[in-house]
Motif scaffolding. Structure first.
Motif, PDB file in Angstrom:
ATOM      1  N   ALA A   1     -46.756   4.303  25.744  1.00 17.78           N
ATOM      2  CA  ALA A   1     -45.649   4.983  25.057  1.00 17.78           C
ATOM      3  C   ALA A   1     -44.335   4.428  25.602  1.00 17.78           C
ATOM      4  O   ALA A   1     -44.228   4.129  26.796  1.00 17.78           O
ATOM      5  N   PHE A   2     -43.341   4.296  24.740  1.00 22.03           N
ATOM      6  CA  PHE A   2     -42.069   3.709  25.195  1.00 22.03           C
ATOM      7  C   PHE A   2     -40.895   4.252  24.399  1.00 22.03           C
ATOM      8  O   PHE A   2     -41.054   4.803  23.301  1.00 22.03           O
ATOM      9  N   VAL A   3     -39.706   4.056  24.993  1.00 22.08           N
ATOM     10  CA  VAL A   3     -38.465   4.564  24.394  1.00 22.08           C
ATOM     11  C   VAL A   3     -37.850   3.493  23.512  1.00 22.08           C
ATOM     12  O   VAL A   3     -37.781   2.327  23.894  1.00 22.08           O
ATOM     13  N   PHE A   4     -37.392   3.900  22.346  1.00 22.35           N
ATOM     14  CA  PHE A   4     -36.634   3.005  21.458  1.00 22.35           C
ATOM     15  C   PHE A   4     -35.133   3.239  21.661  1.00 22.35           C
ATOM     16  O   PHE A   4     -34.359   2.293  21.727  1.00 22.35           O
ATOM     17  N   ALA A   5     -34.730   4.502  21.775  1.00 20.85           N
ATOM     18  CA  ALA A   5     -33.303   4.811  21.990  1.00 20.85           C
ATOM     19  C   ALA A   5     -33.171   6.161  22.683  1.00 20.85           C
ATOM     20  O   ALA A   5     -33.932   7.086  22.388  1.00 20.85           O
ATOM     21  N   LEU A   6     -32.212   6.251  23.611  1.00 25.40           N
ATOM     22  CA  LEU A   6     -31.869   7.528  24.230  1.00 25.40           C
ATOM     23  C   LEU A   6     -30.481   7.909  23.753  1.00 25.40           C
ATOM     24  O   LEU A   6     -29.612   7.039  23.623  1.00 25.40           O
ATOM     25  N   ASP A   7     -30.287   9.196  23.512  1.00 21.71           N
ATOM     26  CA  ASP A   7     -28.952   9.707  23.150  1.00 21.71           C
ATOM     27  C   ASP A   7     -28.337   9.005  21.952  1.00 21.71           C
ATOM     28  O   ASP A   7     -27.141   8.721  21.934  1.00 21.71           O
ATOM     29  N   GLN A   8     -29.170   8.706  20.973  1.00 18.28           N
ATOM     30  CA  GLN A   8     -28.622   8.123  19.738  1.00 18.28           C
ATOM     31  C   GLN A   8     -27.864   9.217  18.978  1.00 18.28           C
ATOM     32  O   GLN A   8     -28.386  10.309  18.763  1.00 18.28           O
ATOM     33  N   GLU A   9     -26.617   8.918  18.595  1.00 16.45           N
ATOM     34  CA  GLU A   9     -25.806   9.913  17.868  1.00 16.45           C
ATOM     35  C   GLU A   9     -26.124   9.839  16.383  1.00 16.45           C
ATOM     36  O   GLU A   9     -26.106   8.753  15.801  1.00 16.45           O
ATOM     37  N   ILE A  10     -26.416  11.002  15.806  1.00 22.14           N
ATOM     38  CA  ILE A  10     -26.615  11.028  14.351  1.00 22.14           C
ATOM     39  C   ILE A  10     -25.835  12.216  13.790  1.00 22.14           C
ATOM     40  O   ILE A  10     -25.612  13.215  14.490  1.00 22.14           O
ATOM     41  N   PHE A  11     -25.446  12.104  12.545  1.00 23.97           N
ATOM     42  CA  PHE A  11     -24.659  13.165  11.929  1.00 23.97           C
ATOM     43  C   PHE A  11     -25.543  13.990  11.000  1.00 23.97           C
ATOM     44  O   PHE A  11     -26.249  13.451  10.159  1.00 23.97           O
ATOM     45  N   LEU A  12     -25.491  15.313  11.205  1.00 24.65           N
ATOM     46  CA  LEU A  12     -26.257  16.215  10.331  1.00 24.65           C
ATOM     47  C   LEU A  12     -25.279  17.110   9.573  1.00 24.65           C
ATOM     48  O   LEU A  12     -24.517  17.851  10.188  1.00 24.65           O
ATOM     49  N   PRO A  13     -25.292  17.057   8.248  1.00 23.79           N
ATOM     50  CA  PRO A  13     -24.378  17.899   7.480  1.00 23.79           C
ATOM     51  C   PRO A  13     -24.563  19.380   7.864  1.00 23.79           C
ATOM     52  O   PRO A  13     -25.692  19.849   8.020  1.00 23.79           O
TER      53      PRO A  13
END
Ligand SMILES: O=C(O)[C@H]1NCC[C@@H]1O
Length: 336
Positions: free
Chosen positions: A147-159
């Motif tokens: 198992a591995f990480v692709f991204a930590l703390d990726q910012e995404i916008f949720l309406p």
């Protein structure tokens, strides 16, 4: 009796999550690797998946597995996993269901007190170890694929909510992990409908930003499921975390989710919250539990990876014979 399909199934559940294991009525589609075999089933046998998992024979809150000959000569058996929304390369609850069914029906011979079962999957070879007593498979722990990480703390916008930070990681399927407090919600069954809605929004928002892709098999890409989690707690020196998993196309995993928990082990290790050899309890929304442990470290492409072990229990709930009459107006079921 006339039938276009006639499938023999052993029904089971793992920590509340239903998994039907097909033991007869569908032929093998030979291939060199399990992933190629999975592609053949997707192309040639998707009607089986829809027949079994859509109404009126199935429901969204379950999966079905096909036992097939393995491609890896080290394996005792192979299995492919059908979910209501798609076919998936690996599944933890369903590995525990399949191991329990193979052992308790005698398809693989049981040795007490421990039986090791090697299972070939489209994600790789899995080693399951069952604690067995008096013909009963009391628990199953399995060594999952790295198992591995692709991204930590990726910012995404949720309406309606704003910008939230999520982690993205792989544990046999791809997961997005969000904190319940950032979404103004608690992981409780009374919030089920809202959790599912948030999970669907999160999945779309992440896919609008990026395409997580397995470095060794680019066909394993996208986002499978979403984890919404409460904070990690330390109870009398034991780490524990409660979460729920919104499974495609939009329902809650009843189990703590073995591939999702594996993906969390990678994130917890990357964040310095869990050491190699340490265990953590993952609790589902219905309060059932898996114990996860990092058994070692590895590399997948350029990614640092952990080697997950997940332990849980399954029970056989019955058996059924599924048939398809040639005049049935819903040969591949339907979804509402
Ligand atoms: O344990 C798991 O990995 C899963 N349970 C159902 C949905 C996922 O495949």
């Amino acid at each position: 009796m006339r039938s276009r399909r006639n499938l023999s199934i052993i029904c089971s559940h793992c920590e509340g999550e239903a998994g039907d294991v097909i033991i007869g009525g569908i032929l093998d589609l030979p291939a060199k690797t399990m992933h190629k075999k999975l592609s053949r089933y997707i192309n040639e046998y998707d009607d089986f998946r829809r027949l079994l998992l859509h109404e009126p024979r199935g429901r969204p809150e379950m999966s079905a597995m096909i036992i097939v000959p393995p491609c890896d000569p080290r394996a005792d058996a192979g299995f492919l996993i059908m979910a209501p929304g798609d076919w998936v390369p690996m599944s933890g609850s369903n590995t525990i269901c399949t191991t329990t069914v193979l052992l308790e029906t005698g398809m693989v011979s049981m040795k007490e007190p421990l039986t090791e079962v090697k299972l070939d999957t489209a994600a790789g070879l899995i080693t399951a170890t069952a604690e067995c007593d008096n013909g009963r498979c009391k628990s199953v722990s399995f060594d999952n694929v790295p198992a591995f990480v692709f991204a930590l703390d990726q910012e995404i916008f949720l309406p309606g909510i704003g910008t939230v930070r999520v982690d993205i990681s792989y544990g046999g399927q791809w997961y997005v992990i969000a904190q319940a407090k950032d979404l103004n919600i608690e992981v409780e069954t009374s919030n089920g409908a809202r959790l599912i809605e948030l999970g669907k929004q999160l999945k779309q928002a992440v896919l609008d930003e990026c395409m997580p892709t397995h470095p060794e098999n680019p066909a394993i890409c996208g986002v499978n499921n979403i984890i919404i989690t409460e904070p990690l707690v330390n109870r009398e020196g034991k780490k524990s975390v409660r979460h729920t998993v919104i499974v495609t196309p939009g329902r809650l995993d009843r189990s703590p989710c073995g591939t999702g928990s594996s993906s969390r082990l990678a994130v917890l290790h990357a964040r310095g919250q869990l050491e190699v050899g340490e265990s953590i309890t993952f609790q589902s929304i219905i309060n059932t539990e898996f114990v996860g442990r990092i058994r070692g470290l590895d590399k997948v492409g350029d990614h640092n990876a952990v080697l997950p072990n997940i332990k849980g229990r399954a029970w056989i709930t019955g058996d059924r014979q599924v048939r398809l009459d040639p005049d049935d107006p819903f040969p591949t079921g339907f979804l509402i």
